[in-house]
Design a protein around this motif. Structure first.
Motif, PDB file in Angstrom:
ATOM      1  N   GLU A  25       0.515  -1.044   0.065  1.00 56.66           N
ATOM      2  CA  GLU A  25       0.300   0.013  -0.082  1.00 56.66           C
ATOM      3  C   GLU A  25       0.902   0.627   0.011  1.00 56.66           C
ATOM      4  N   CYS A  39      -4.924  -4.097  -8.564  1.00 59.62           N
ATOM      5  CA  CYS A  39      -4.473  -2.836  -8.434  1.00 59.62           C
ATOM      6  C   CYS A  39      -5.399  -1.483  -8.480  1.00 59.62           C
ATOM      7  N   GLU A  87      -6.986   1.972  -7.253  1.00 59.01           N
ATOM      8  CA  GLU A  87      -6.168   3.294  -6.718  1.00 59.01           C
ATOM      9  C   GLU A  87      -7.700   3.826  -5.416  1.00 59.01           C
ATOM     10  N   THR A 133      -2.628   3.922  -3.361  1.00 60.53           N
ATOM     11  CA  THR A 133      -2.866   2.963  -4.422  1.00 60.53           C
ATOM     12  C   THR A 133      -2.276   1.704  -3.187  1.00 60.53           C
TER      13      THR A 133
END
Lengths: 234, 234
Positions: free
Chosen positions: A137, A200, A202, A217
Motif C-alpha cells: 500500500e 491494482c 487506486e 494505491t
C-alpha cells in the motif's frame, strides 16, 4: 457514535454471537423498539444501516431476515482500504517501509486537489492478514488536514488515528481498479515474479465535508487476497 | 418506479446534461421540493438514493454538492453484472454462445439453494462494451422463477426481461472475486494466452424476497475491463 449506529452494532453482535443462520427472522420493528428502548426512527435507521452492510434484508409486509454471512478469508472490498475485517476475523497488521514528508507529484496533486507547495505524507506499508502478505500500500495524506504522522502511528489504523485526533471522518471515496502484470520492483515486495498478476486499486478518500485527504494505491497479492462485496440494491 | 426514484433520476439527468462540475452546490431541500412539487420525504429519499449512487454528497448544515463523475471507460462494479453503464456511455452487447436447460451441478445447487431435480437455464455469453471484449459470462437461472429464456432474450438485458415479465427485482447479491491465471479454454474465448491474468467474479443474486435466482461467473479480460466504485460511507 450516533444512537442508530450503536443499536445497529448491538443487533449485528447478537446475530453473529448467536450465529443465527441465513433466513432467520428477527423481531419486528415494534419488538426491536421494545427490546432496545429507542424510538421508531432510530430502529428504522439502524435496520437500513445493517441492510446496506449486507447483514440483513427487509421484505416488505413480511419481516426482517438474516443474510448469509461473508465467507471467512475474504476481504470486505467496500471497507476502508479493504483491510477492515469482521468481528471474529483477525485484524490486519502492517510493516511500515517509510513515512516521509514530501512535495506531491502531478498525479498526487490531481487526486488530492492540492498545489505544488503543499506538503503530503507519503507512507508505504506491507499489509498482512492472518500472517499472510496481502498487499503493498502506498498512501498520500495532506499535512494541511493531518498535521502529524509517524512510524508508530501508521503501524496501526491510520483512519482510527485521524478520526480520534483530527475528527476527520470518511464521507465517500472514488475507487478505480484493474488487473495488472507486476513490474519487477513491486513483484519483489510481494515475493512474486515480474509479470505475475495483481489487482491494482487506486482510491481517493474524501472527508464528510467533501475534501480529499488520502490518495492510496494498493497492489494486492493475487494468491492471498480474495474479496467480497455484499451488495444491496436499495 | 417509485416517486423518489423518478425524482432521483430527474436530478441525476440534470447534473449530467448540464455537466455540472464537482463541488457544484444544488438547491437546498426546500428549493428542490418547490422545483419537483413533491413531499419533503420524497426529496430526502431521492437525495439519499443519489448519495448512495455516488452522484452527490450532503454536508450537514452546509448543502448538497455534486460529486466527481466516474471516468469514462470504467465499468460500474456495483451495478448488476458489472455491465450497466451510465447515461451517456454506450451500452454493452452480448454474443450468446449457448442457452441450455440443464440439471444443476453441486456448486450451482449450493449457490442457488435448489435441489437435484430443479431445472436451471445455463447461459454463456461473451460481453462487449464499445466493441471491445470485456468478459466471458456464465449464468444459471432457476426455471422455477424464470420460466422461459431463449437466445433472442439473452442477447439483451436478462435482468430487464425478468423484471418486465416476471416482476422479479434484485434485492441483494453476494459477490466474491479474485485475480486468477487463465486456463487454456477460457483464454481462447478471451483471445488471450493460458496463464495470463484475469478477474474472476462469482455472484449470487437474490430477489427482494430473499430467494436466489441467478448465479453468475464472469471472467474479465484484464486489459479491456477496468472498474470503478463510487462508495459512500453512510
Amino acid at each position: 457514535m450516533l444512537k442508530y449506529q450503536y443499536v445497529a452494532g448491538k443487533i449485528k453482535q447478537l446475530i453473529y454471537q448467536q450465529q443465527l443462520p441465513k433466513g432467520t427472522q428477527l423481531a419486528n420493528i415494534d419488538g426491536l423498539i421494545n427490546q432496545y428502548q429507542v424510538s421508531r426512527s432510530t430502529i428504522v435507521k439502524a435496520l437500513n444501516c445493517l441492510e446496506r452492510q449486507g447483514v440483513i434484508y427487509q421484505v416488505q409486509g413480511s419481516g426482517i431476515f438474516v443474510r448469509e454471512r461473508k465467507k471467512r478469508g475474504y476481504l470486505n472490498f467496500l471497507q476502508s482500504h479493504g483491510f477492515t475485517v469482521d468481528l471474529d476475523d483477525t485484524y490486519g497488521v502492517s510493516k511500515v517501509l517509510n513515512v516521509d514528508l514530501i512535495k506531491p507529484n502531478s498525479k498526487v496533486k490531481d487526486n488530492l486537489q492540492c498545489d505544488d507547495e503543499e506538503d503530503v505524507y507519503f507512507i508505504k506499508r506491507l499489509r498482512y492478514v492472518d500472517g499472510k502478505l496481502y498487499g503493498l500500500e502506498q498512501s498520500y495524506y495532506r499535512k494541511k488536514l493531518i498535521n502529524y504522522l509517524n512510524k508508530e502511528i501508521v503501524e496501526n489504523s491510520i483512519f482510527s488515528y485521524i478520526q480520534d485526533n483530527y475528527n476527520i471522518n470518511i464521507g465517500f471515496s472514488d475507487k478505480y481498479f484493474q488487473v495488472i502484470k507486476l513490474d519487477a520492483e513491486t513483484a519483489q515486495y510481494l515475493g512474486l515474479q515480474a509479470g505475475e498478476p495483481a489487482l491494482c486499486v487506486e482510491e481517493v478518500f474524501y472527508t464528510t465535508a467533501g475534501e480529499p485527504f488520502d490518495f492510496s494505491t494498493i497492489i494486492y497479492h493475487y494468491e492471498n487476497a480474495r474479496f467480497c462485496i455484499q451488495n444491496h440494491s436499495k
